[in-house]
Design a protein around this motif. Structure first.
Motif, short mmCIF file in Angstrom:
data_model
loop_
_atom_site.label_atom_id
_atom_site.label_comp_id
_atom_site.label_asym_id
_atom_site.label_seq_id
_atom_site.Cartn_x
_atom_site.Cartn_y
_atom_site.Cartn_z
N MET A 1 0.67 -1.07 -0.08
CA MET A 1 0.03 -0.05 0.02
C MET A 1 0.96 1.33 -0.05
O MET A 1 1.93 0.66 0.88
CB MET A 1 -0.76 0.68 1.27
N THR B 1 -4.21 0.40 -1.49
CA THR B 1 -4.76 -1.65 -1.75
C THR B 1 -6.02 -2.18 -0.72
O THR B 1 -5.76 -2.14 0.51
CB THR B 1 -3.54 -2.41 -1.85
N TYR B 2 -7.03 -2.83 -1.33
CA TYR B 2 -8.11 -3.55 -0.67
C TYR B 2 -9.22 -4.75 -1.89
O TYR B 2 -8.44 -4.82 -2.51
CB TYR B 2 -9.07 -2.52 0.00
N THR B 3 -9.75 -5.57 -0.88
CA THR B 3 -10.14 -6.15 -0.91
C THR B 3 -11.55 -5.52 -0.85
O THR B 3 -11.50 -5.55 0.36
CB THR B 3 -10.55 -7.65 -1.10
N LYS B 4 -12.33 -5.79 -2.01
CA LYS B 4 -13.56 -5.44 -1.85
C LYS B 4 -14.74 -6.56 -2.04
O LYS B 4 -15.13 -7.15 -3.16
CB LYS B 4 -14.60 -4.39 -2.58
N PHE C 1 -8.48 -4.53 4.26
CA PHE C 1 -7.35 -3.65 4.24
C PHE C 1 -5.78 -3.97 5.19
O PHE C 1 -6.41 -4.48 6.24
CB PHE C 1 -7.87 -2.18 3.80
N GLY D 1 -3.81 4.66 6.71
CA GLY D 1 -4.41 3.35 5.74
C GLY D 1 -6.24 3.55 6.02
O GLY D 1 -6.83 3.40 4.88
N ILE E 1 -8.44 4.58 2.93
CA ILE E 1 -9.76 2.98 2.68
C ILE E 1 -10.55 3.64 1.82
O ILE E 1 -11.68 3.21 0.83
CB ILE E 1 -9.12 2.26 2.92
N ASP F 1 -3.43 -7.46 2.81
CA ASP F 1 -3.40 -5.53 2.51
C ASP F 1 -5.00 -6.47 1.77
O ASP F 1 -5.33 -5.68 1.05
CB ASP F 1 -2.65 -5.58 1.61
N GLY F 2 -5.17 -7.15 2.01
CA GLY F 2 -6.94 -8.02 1.38
C GLY F 2 -6.83 -8.92 0.92
O GLY F 2 -6.58 -9.97 2.53
N ILE G 1 -15.01 -4.53 3.20
CA ILE G 1 -13.64 -3.88 2.47
C ILE G 1 -12.16 -4.79 3.60
O ILE G 1 -12.22 -4.10 5.19
CB ILE G 1 -13.84 -2.54 3.15
#
Length: 249
Positions: free
Chosen positions: A1, A243-246, A226, A233, A237, A176-177, A224
């Motif tokens: 990130m 940087t993350y995942t949804k 992260f 961060g 976010i 980070d995800g 989310i």
């Protein structure tokens, strides 16, 4: 990130009005391996304050695994219900530590427990909790759902739905995800930018337990995921940066 400059952080805007932040108890122990690490608690509190300053209403649920994990106690021969109640008490200790850190930063906070312990926390009353949020107080929901056999992931999803949160933000340490496999032990692990609830369940991705994912899916509540490690961060976010995942439908 990628870290954000101070000017970028100051200009952060978010479309979220009310969110749930879910973190593990392990996130509070730093490098100690057990218990609470005050500098780590302080750092996370400062992250929460930066989001609070945006006017976002914040709910929190903190696990208790840094002190006691009910499932582990059960695996070692302890009766499961008793072990789970002990884990709930551990979450109250973490909630009180976070409350102390936040109020030391000038952020008004309420610890709200699913198990009555009136001398240290408020009992959970939904309308009262909503009112606290409307008054811009951070609400830390402790003691899980108040029932054994349910994790703090499920508690976070339940409270997020009850409080009409717009998303659950899951802060992770060291990741980070959401990845297709454990990135700590697999160099070829691939991070998802987005993934569906059904894929999380079908592929058994380590996001939340299955009950929590199903509850989020049935109520169309996005997750989310992260990294908590990057300063600023959480605030970034919220604005869709970093940087993350949804996880959604």
């Amino acid at each position: 990130m990628t870290s954000s400059s101070s000017s970028e952080i100051e200009q952060t805007e978010t479309t979220y009005n009310r969110v749930m932040l879910k973190i593990s108890g392990e996130a509070l122990m730093g490098d100690q391996g057990f218990g609470l690490h005050p500098p780590t608690v302080q750092r996370i509190a400062e992250e929460v304050k930066t989001v609070h300053e945006l006017g976002v209403e914040i709910c929190m649920v903190i696990g208790g695994g840094n002190i006691f994990r009910g499932l582990s106690g059960s695996a070692q021969g302890m009766e499961r219900t008793t072990a789970d109640y002990m884990g709930m008490l551990a979450t109250v200790m973490n909630a009180l530590a976070m409350q102390s850190a936040l109020e030391g930063l000038g952020v008004f906070t309420r610890v709200i427990s699913a198990i009555r312990m009136d001398e240290v926390a408020e009992p959970y009353i939904r309308r009262r909790a909503v009112r606290h949020l409307e008054k811009k107080r951070v609400c830390i929901f402790a003691a899980g759902t108040g029932n054994p056999y349910f994790t703090t992931d499920t508690a976070a999803t339940l409270r997020a739905n009850e409080m009409a949160c717009e998303a659950i933000f899951m802060g992770k340490n060291g990741v980070d995800g959401v990845y297709d496999k454990d990135p700590a032990t697999n160099d070829d692990a691939v991070r998802y930018d987005a993934v569906s609830y059904d894929d999380v369940l079908a592929k058994r991705l380590k996001v939340m337990d299955a009950s929590a994912i199903a509850l989020a899916r049935d109520n169309n509540l996005p997750l989310i995921v992260f990294g908590l490690d990057e300063p600023g961060g959480f605030r970034g976010i919220l604005a869709g940066k970093g940087t993350y995942t949804k996880v959604s439908g």
